[in-house]
Design an enzyme around this catalytic site. Structure first.
Site, mmCIF file in Angstrom:
data_model
loop_
_atom_site.group_PDB
_atom_site.id
_atom_site.type_symbol
_atom_site.label_atom_id
_atom_site.label_comp_id
_atom_site.label_asym_id
_atom_site.label_seq_id
_atom_site.Cartn_x
_atom_site.Cartn_y
_atom_site.Cartn_z
ATOM 1 N N TYR A 87 17.223 9.885 15.261
ATOM 2 C CA TYR A 87 15.796 10.228 15.167
ATOM 3 C C TYR A 87 15.619 11.494 14.331
ATOM 4 C CZ TYR A 87 10.915 10.816 16.193
ATOM 5 O OH TYR A 87 9.561 10.931 16.050
ATOM 6 N N PHE A 146 -9.547 -5.112 -4.265
ATOM 7 C CA PHE A 146 -8.735 -6.088 -5.012
ATOM 8 C C PHE A 146 -7.670 -6.752 -4.137
ATOM 9 C CE2 PHE A 146 -5.029 -3.342 -5.361
ATOM 10 C CZ PHE A 146 -5.585 -2.076 -5.226
HETATM 11 N N1 PM9 Z 1 1.416 0.842 -7.237
HETATM 12 C C1 PM9 Z 1 1.407 -1.331 -8.185
HETATM 13 O O1 PM9 Z 1 1.535 -2.545 -8.046
HETATM 14 C C2 PM9 Z 1 1.485 -1.074 -5.654
HETATM 15 C C3 PM9 Z 1 0.231 -1.546 -5.093
HETATM 16 S S1 PM9 Z 1 -1.297 -0.946 -5.685
HETATM 17 C C4 PM9 Z 1 -1.868 -2.263 -6.530
HETATM 18 O O2 PM9 Z 1 1.294 -0.789 -9.304
HETATM 19 C C5 PM9 Z 1 1.165 4.802 -8.625
HETATM 20 C C6 PM9 Z 1 1.189 5.176 -10.057
HETATM 21 C C7 PM9 Z 1 1.353 3.502 -8.232
HETATM 22 C C8 PM9 Z 1 1.314 3.171 -6.839
HETATM 23 C C9 PM9 Z 1 1.430 1.840 -6.387
HETATM 24 C C10 PM9 Z 1 1.100 4.214 -5.897
HETATM 25 C C11 PM9 Z 1 1.044 3.939 -4.447
HETATM 26 C C12 PM9 Z 1 0.920 5.498 -6.356
HETATM 27 N N2 PM9 Z 1 0.957 5.763 -7.699
HETATM 28 O O3 PM9 Z 1 2.268 1.333 -3.181
HETATM 29 O O4 PM9 Z 1 1.814 3.158 -1.613
HETATM 30 O O5 PM9 Z 1 1.562 2.574 -9.152
HETATM 31 O O6 PM9 Z 1 4.094 2.891 -2.515
HETATM 32 O O7 PM9 Z 1 2.316 3.686 -3.972
HETATM 33 C C13 PM9 Z 1 1.430 -0.467 -7.013
HETATM 34 P P1 PM9 Z 1 2.629 2.705 -2.742
#
Ligand code: PM9
Length: 463
Positions: A77, A454
């Site tokens: 943990y 979306f």
């Molecule tokens: N990006 C992508 O497919 C995952 C789902 S959102 C449609 O591009 C950036 C630049 C990203 C991003 C996620 C996140 C969030 C932050 N910044 O999906 O929460 O491209 O790990 O990250 C997606 P998490």
């Protein structure tokens, strides 16, 4: 006799050890599944997909080195040894002394936004990203786009379309005052602009402006390795630097970063915050126990942190990143040869079809990009993602749709997953949809969730 010049190709610096079967379905079947999913590719079942180019997020193939590391998961943990190894690698490769793990990128965005933003603040950035902007808004801020105009033009060949327009930033600073700007939110590269990089020169200029005005700089470093690769390829003075050197140099200009490890780090889950600001670190370390888990695991298993630590070592390998971006280029160049409209220059993680030029007979409110993503799925079982009016959501104040200039379909390449033959099949499907583009009708939105619509919105075909 003139000597024949033989072209020398690149190939992936790895071979396949484990395979995962994928489904082949009929067009009639896909017509049914697309309708059941409300014509939203996020609502399709993965078992009904042939080639999944929805996202490169968490869809990467891990190496044998990473899988071996999974067996070394220290599932304590508190104080897991994988946490300390990961922290060491964050220090070594990103250059920040302080580190807080989170379960994925948006959890890191949540904490950074909560710590830095006060209600009424403004956050300038180089184009919005869906989850980033939402967390900034939930914390009471207003996002302001200060990216260069070229980024909104899919046909502009500017080599660094992720650059910040400092005159736009200066206008905002003069209007609202620097005190209302907790930080400049920079992404490298810019996902919504087509995976377009920011240059080191622009970062340096921005830093000098920010310092003069007493404003902090924070970076979304989710795909920073791709940005570093483009700097090496395109920016004078960086041709002989390693990807690792460029990565660290970029980070040196920012107070901190948030990262979705599900991209560059070649893993299936994970995220983190890293910073040089001890106070921000102390707050993040405290808040993470409220929302994620103890500060030595942040919602992750020990084995996940081990895979991330090992992924950091692999992501900066030049041959690997060249083959990754080389695959995207190969795909883009095939589409260009067929005169299919895409965002140029070809970006780092995906090909973005320009739905406005692909389906010019559809109005933006008929959701051209959403429509096109569905047509490709029905044609071949290839899954893509809308990056246009649906992703842009609604204006916080007026409640009307945001109408982005870019109305795109993203075909995203997971890392180390698909072969050139998969790319060829995908290209042929897009070309075939392009041939019948004039007969394609748009969509109507019939269900809209409150946040990040979306992901879960539903549509009906227009008659
Ligand atoms: N990006 C992508 O497919 C995952 C789902 S959102 C449609 O591009 C950036 C630049 C990203 C991003 C996620 C996140 C969030 C932050 N910044 O999906 O929460 O491209 O790990 O990250 C997606 P998490």
């Amino acid at each position: 006799m003139a000597k024949k010049i033989i072209k020398r190709s690149w190939a992936e610096p790895f071979k396949i050890k484990v395979v995962e079967p994928i489904s082949m379905t009929t067009k009639e079947y896909r017509e049914k599944t697309a309708k059941q999913a409300g014509y939203n590719t996020f609502l399709l079942k993965s078992q009904d997909i042939y080639i999944d180019l929805l996202t490169d997020s968490g869809t990467n193939a891990m190496s044998d080195y990473q899988w071996a590391g999974m067996m070394l998961g220290d599932e304590a943990y508190a104080g897991s040894k994988n946490f300390y190894y990961l922290w060491d690698n964050v220090k070594k490769y990103y250059g920040y002394p302080y580190f807080v793990p989170t379960h994925q990128g948006r959890a890191a965005e949540h904490l950074v936004s909560k710590i830095l933003i006060k209600p009424g603040d403004y956050i300038p950035g180089n184009m919005y990203f869906t989850t980033t902007r939402l967390h900034q808004e939930i914390a009471g801020g207003t996002f302001v786009d200060v990216i260069i105009d070229e980024a909104h033009d899919p046909q502009s060949l500017h080599p660094f379309k992720g650059n910040v327009d400092i005159s736009k930033l200066d206008k905002l600073v003069k209007e609202v005052g620097a005190k209302k700007i907790p930080y400049i939110s920079v992404a490298g590269p810019v996902n919504m602009a087509g995976g377009q990089p920011i240059s080191m020169a622009n970062i340096v200029e921005l830093k000098s402006y920010a310092k003069k005005n007493g404003i902090k700089m924070w970076l979304d470093a989710t795909r920073l390795v791709e940005n570093a690769y483009f700097i090496k390829q395109r920016e004078k003075g960086y041709e002989n630097k390693t990807i690792a050197q460029i990565l660290k140099e970029i980070c040196s200009h920012f107070e901190g970063i948030w990262v979705s490890a599900k991209k560059d780090l070649l893993v299936n889950i994970g995220g983190f915050i890293a910073t040089k600001n001890k106070n921000v670190y102390e707050e993040a370390r405290n808040l993470v126990v409220v929302y994620e888990g103890l500060h030595t695991y942040g919602g992750l298993a020990g084995r996940d942190m081990e895979a991330m630590a090992r992924g950091i070592e692999e992501m900066v390998n030049y041959d690997y990143i060249r083959s990754r971006i080389g695959q995207v280029e190969y795909f883009g160049n095939k589409l260009l040869e067929y005169k299919i409209p895409i965002v140029q220059p070809i970006g780092g993680h995906a090909i973005f079809l320009d739905a406005k030029r692909f389906l010019p007979h559809l109005k933006q409110i008929e959701f051209p990009a959403q429509t096109l993503a569905n047509e490709i799925y029905i044609d071949s079982g290839v899954r893509a993602m809308e990056r246009g009016i649906v992703s842009a959501g609604r204006n916080q104040k007026t409640g009307d749709h945001n109408y982005p200039k870019l109305e795109l379909v993203r075909l995203t390449l997971p890392r180390r997953v698909y072969t050139q033959a998969h790319i060829d099949v995908t290209y042929e499907s897009i070309a075939s949809v392009y041939d019948k583009r004039k007969s394609i009708k748009g969509l109507k939105m019939i269900y809209e969730p409150k946040y990040l619509r979306f992901f879960q919105a539903r549509f009906e075909k227009l008659k």
